[in-house]
Write a protein that holds these residues in place. Structure first.
Motif, short mmCIF file in Angstrom:
data_model
loop_
_atom_site.label_atom_id
_atom_site.label_comp_id
_atom_site.label_asym_id
_atom_site.label_seq_id
_atom_site.Cartn_x
_atom_site.Cartn_y
_atom_site.Cartn_z
N GLY A 1 0.81 -1.22 0.00
CA GLY A 1 0.00 0.00 0.00
C GLY A 1 0.84 1.26 0.00
O GLY A 1 0.56 2.22 -0.72
N LEU A 2 1.89 1.28 0.81
CA LEU A 2 2.77 2.44 0.88
C LEU A 2 3.48 2.66 -0.45
O LEU A 2 3.56 3.78 -0.96
N THR A 3 3.98 1.59 -1.04
CA THR A 3 4.66 1.68 -2.34
C THR A 3 3.71 2.20 -3.41
O THR A 3 4.07 3.08 -4.20
N MET A 4 2.51 1.68 -3.43
CA MET A 4 1.55 2.11 -4.44
C MET A 4 1.12 3.57 -4.23
O MET A 4 0.92 4.30 -5.19
N ARG A 5 1.03 3.98 -2.99
CA ARG A 5 0.66 5.37 -2.71
C ARG A 5 1.74 6.31 -3.23
O ARG A 5 1.45 7.33 -3.84
N LEU A 6 3.00 5.95 -2.99
CA LEU A 6 4.10 6.79 -3.47
C LEU A 6 4.15 6.79 -5.00
O LEU A 6 4.40 7.83 -5.61
N MET A 7 3.91 5.64 -5.61
CA MET A 7 3.94 5.56 -7.07
C MET A 7 2.77 6.31 -7.69
O MET A 7 2.90 6.91 -8.74
N SER A 8 1.61 6.30 -7.04
CA SER A 8 0.43 6.96 -7.61
C SER A 8 0.60 8.47 -7.64
O SER A 8 0.01 9.15 -8.45
N ARG A 9 1.42 8.98 -6.77
CA ARG A 9 1.68 10.43 -6.77
C ARG A 9 2.45 10.85 -8.01
O ARG A 9 2.42 11.98 -8.41
N ARG A 10 3.15 9.92 -8.61
CA ARG A 10 3.92 10.21 -9.82
C ARG A 10 3.14 9.86 -11.09
O ARG A 10 3.70 9.79 -12.16
N GLY A 11 1.87 9.52 -10.94
CA GLY A 11 1.05 9.21 -12.11
C GLY A 11 1.06 7.76 -12.51
O GLY A 11 0.63 7.41 -13.59
N HIS A 12 1.55 6.88 -11.65
CA HIS A 12 1.58 5.45 -11.94
C HIS A 12 0.28 4.79 -11.48
O HIS A 12 -0.61 5.43 -10.95
N THR A 13 0.20 3.51 -11.67
CA THR A 13 -0.96 2.72 -11.30
C THR A 13 -1.21 2.79 -9.80
O THR A 13 -0.28 2.71 -9.01
N GLY A 14 -2.48 2.89 -9.42
CA GLY A 14 -2.84 2.96 -8.01
C GLY A 14 -3.07 1.59 -7.40
O GLY A 14 -3.06 0.56 -8.09
N LEU A 15 -3.27 1.57 -6.11
CA LEU A 15 -3.45 0.34 -5.37
C LEU A 15 -4.70 -0.42 -5.84
O LEU A 15 -4.70 -1.64 -5.94
N GLY A 16 -5.76 0.31 -6.17
CA GLY A 16 -6.99 -0.33 -6.63
C GLY A 16 -6.79 -1.15 -7.88
O GLY A 16 -7.28 -2.28 -7.99
N GLU A 17 -6.04 -0.60 -8.84
CA GLU A 17 -5.77 -1.33 -10.08
C GLU A 17 -4.92 -2.56 -9.83
O GLU A 17 -5.12 -3.61 -10.43
N ILE A 18 -3.96 -2.44 -8.92
CA ILE A 18 -3.09 -3.58 -8.62
C ILE A 18 -3.89 -4.68 -7.93
O ILE A 18 -3.74 -5.85 -8.26
N LEU A 19 -4.75 -4.31 -6.99
CA LEU A 19 -5.56 -5.31 -6.30
C LEU A 19 -6.54 -5.98 -7.25
O LEU A 19 -6.79 -7.19 -7.16
N LEU A 20 -7.10 -5.22 -8.18
CA LEU A 20 -8.00 -5.79 -9.18
C LEU A 20 -7.26 -6.78 -10.06
O LEU A 20 -7.76 -7.88 -10.34
N GLU A 21 -6.07 -6.43 -10.50
CA GLU A 21 -5.28 -7.35 -11.32
C GLU A 21 -4.87 -8.59 -10.53
O GLU A 21 -4.87 -9.70 -11.07
N LEU A 22 -4.56 -8.42 -9.26
CA LEU A 22 -4.22 -9.56 -8.41
C LEU A 22 -5.42 -10.50 -8.29
O LEU A 22 -5.27 -11.72 -8.38
N ALA A 23 -6.62 -9.94 -8.13
CA ALA A 23 -7.83 -10.77 -8.05
C ALA A 23 -8.08 -11.51 -9.36
O ALA A 23 -8.45 -12.69 -9.36
N ARG A 24 -7.85 -10.85 -10.48
CA ARG A 24 -8.01 -11.51 -11.79
C ARG A 24 -7.03 -12.66 -11.95
O ARG A 24 -7.38 -13.73 -12.45
N ALA A 25 -5.78 -12.43 -11.54
CA ALA A 25 -4.76 -13.47 -11.67
C ALA A 25 -5.08 -14.67 -10.79
O ALA A 25 -4.92 -15.82 -11.21
N ARG A 26 -5.54 -14.42 -9.57
CA ARG A 26 -5.89 -15.52 -8.67
C ARG A 26 -7.07 -16.31 -9.22
O ARG A 26 -7.12 -17.53 -9.13
N SER A 27 -8.03 -15.61 -9.80
CA SER A 27 -9.19 -16.27 -10.38
C SER A 27 -8.78 -17.12 -11.58
O SER A 27 -9.25 -18.25 -11.74
N ALA A 28 -7.89 -16.60 -12.41
CA ALA A 28 -7.41 -17.36 -13.57
C ALA A 28 -6.64 -18.60 -13.12
O ALA A 28 -6.78 -19.67 -13.72
#
Length: 90
Positions: free
Chosen positions: A11-38
């Protein structure tokens, strides 16, 4: 299992990255859920295939085509051919 510390660090890493215009925590968690489902879906497909092959008579064959168009063929070898090789499936 993911520990609380790992979730906090992620969460901390994603928060710092999102300030620079990168992917946020929500997108990463969504992708993680998709990967686990697959992954769970693939495990279920494999378990079902093994169950079907165990029930087929020798010389039987299963053809699979998945959503992406990939084709797989599994054959149960006859007992005579199977005794010369390691395992009975090809």
């Amino acid at each position: 299992m993911v520990t609380t510390g790992a979730v906090f660090a992620l969460g901390l890493t994603m928060r710092l990255m999102s300030r620079r215009g990168h992917t946020g925590l929500g997108e990463i968690l969504l992708e993680l859920a998709r990967a686990r489902s697959a992954a769970a879906s693939e495990r279920e497909r494999r378990a079902t295939t093994v169950e079907i092959l165990d029930r087929l008579p020798h010389g039987g064959r299963v053809d699979e085509v998945d959503d992406s168009g990939r084709q797989r063929t599994y054959e149960v070898t006859p007992a005579r051919a199977r005794s010369r090789r390691k395992g009975g499936r090809q």
